[in-house]
Enzyme design. Sequence first.
Site, PDB file in Angstrom:
ATOM      1  CB  ALA A   1      -0.977   0.102   1.241  1.00 56.26           C
TER       2      ALA A   1
ATOM      3  CB  VAL B   1      14.662  -6.516   1.329  1.00 54.59           C
ATOM      4  CG1 VAL B   1      15.758  -5.632   1.550  1.00 54.59           C
ATOM      5  CG2 VAL B   1      13.615  -6.090   0.552  1.00 54.59           C
TER       6      VAL B   1
ATOM      7  CB  CYS C   1      23.002   5.153  13.803  1.00 53.71           C
ATOM      8  SG  CYS C   1      22.133   5.701  15.522  1.00 53.71           S
TER       9      CYS C   1
ATOM     10  CD  GLU D   1      13.219 -11.402  10.203  1.00 59.92           C
ATOM     11  OE1 GLU D   1      12.297 -11.833   9.386  1.00 59.92           O
ATOM     12  OE2 GLU D   1      14.266 -12.490  10.584  1.00 59.92           O
TER      13      GLU D   1
ATOM     14  CB  CYS E   1      -2.469  -4.552   7.130  1.00 62.42           C
ATOM     15  SG  CYS E   1      -1.342  -3.088   7.297  1.00 62.42           S
TER      16      CYS E   1
HETATM   17 ZN   LIG Z   1      20.795   4.017  16.126  1.00 57.77          ZN
END
Ligand SMILES: [Zn+2]
Lengths: 338, 67
Positions: A35, A106, A243, A128, A181
């Site tokens: 969607a 992916v 990060c 995931e 959904c």
């Molecule tokens: Zn992070």
Amino acid sequence: MNDGRYSRQELFAPIGKKGQQSIEQKHAVIIGAGALGSSMAETLVRAGVGAVSIVDRDYVEHSNLNRQQLYTELDADNSTAKAAAAEARLLDINRHADIKAVVGEVDPSLLESFLPADIIIDALDNFETRMLVNDFACRQQIPFVYGACVGSYGLTYTILPGDTPCLHCLMEDIPMDGETCDTAGIIAPAVQMVSAHQAAEALKLLSGNEKDLRRTLLSFDVWKNEHRTMNLDKLKKQDCTSCGTKADYPYLQWESRSSLETLCGRDAVQIRPAKTAEASLGRLKEQHERLVRKSNSHLLVMEWEEKRIVLFADGRAIIHGETDKAKARKIYHQIVGG
Amino acid sequence: MKLTINGEEQQIPETVESVEQLLAHFNVAHKKSVVEKNGEILTKPEQKESLLNENDRLEIVHFVGGG
Ligand SMILES: [Zn+2]
């Protein structure tokens, strides 16, 4: 290309001719063609984003048609792979767009094949894969626009690696949340609301207007008439493994991913073989001629002992009507062998 | 104890003392969420430590996976 199709966007002062030129030189990668992915792809292709890549592992079903705007009844009748149906429709909309559509899973190597990329749009239906893409976006320092919805509720957040917290900062591990959904339903306005905000952020980034980014987590419920924004800057973790300063990108360790997973609330199990040997659909079609209900170049749909088995050319299978992983694996081996 | 949660006034039992306990009280502890108390975002450790007081305003947002 100058048929005037971008004139109204150029008249919009913050974009202007310069911003439009910038947009036309950019590459957006959309992860998922459900969607949100449908809506995002259509908006970005109409806006003239130079190259748009889109990946999805699934095929079109009739239950998608209330909200997945790129698809038609014919796509559902034919069980067309979503990425393939999306590509055809997107080229109908803008034949100058450089569309790369991939039917498949992916994984890190697929993501790498999309580089260089200017923005990654989250249009996934599971956490995931989202965490995997988050790690990839952090490692490559590519803005990643999270978006998700269920029922009448949705939320979105723009992750700028090195600046804002990432998804891994916001959730320590992969949530096992039962609400999807397929269990709680979904209405199109919730999708469009998330997508509209994701698209606006994308246009700001791609037109060189980073200063106008929202910089908050936006959440809303279009049925309960709720709307809120939160600044999450404080939740950025310096020691985040995705990060932070010593990031090791745990979710990019593809091997650690299961090869068997129940598809969120769909009464179905997906099996991905350990080795990514491509299945010969032609051979399997001949072999199981009596079981085959539908086939196209991307997949085979078979019926066997009241189960619906969808086999993809990349070796994956989705077993519908089965949630027991062991049983699903057995069925897979009986049909595909190996 | 009276709290305003996502804009709605609610009576919460006195046994619920922290934000973490509040999430458990609503049966949403397993969900990934961000919580703002009186306009300030709480980290995970703060959700545990932060004690609730009468008339606190809380905003709770859950992450979902669908799309
Ligand atoms: Zn992070």
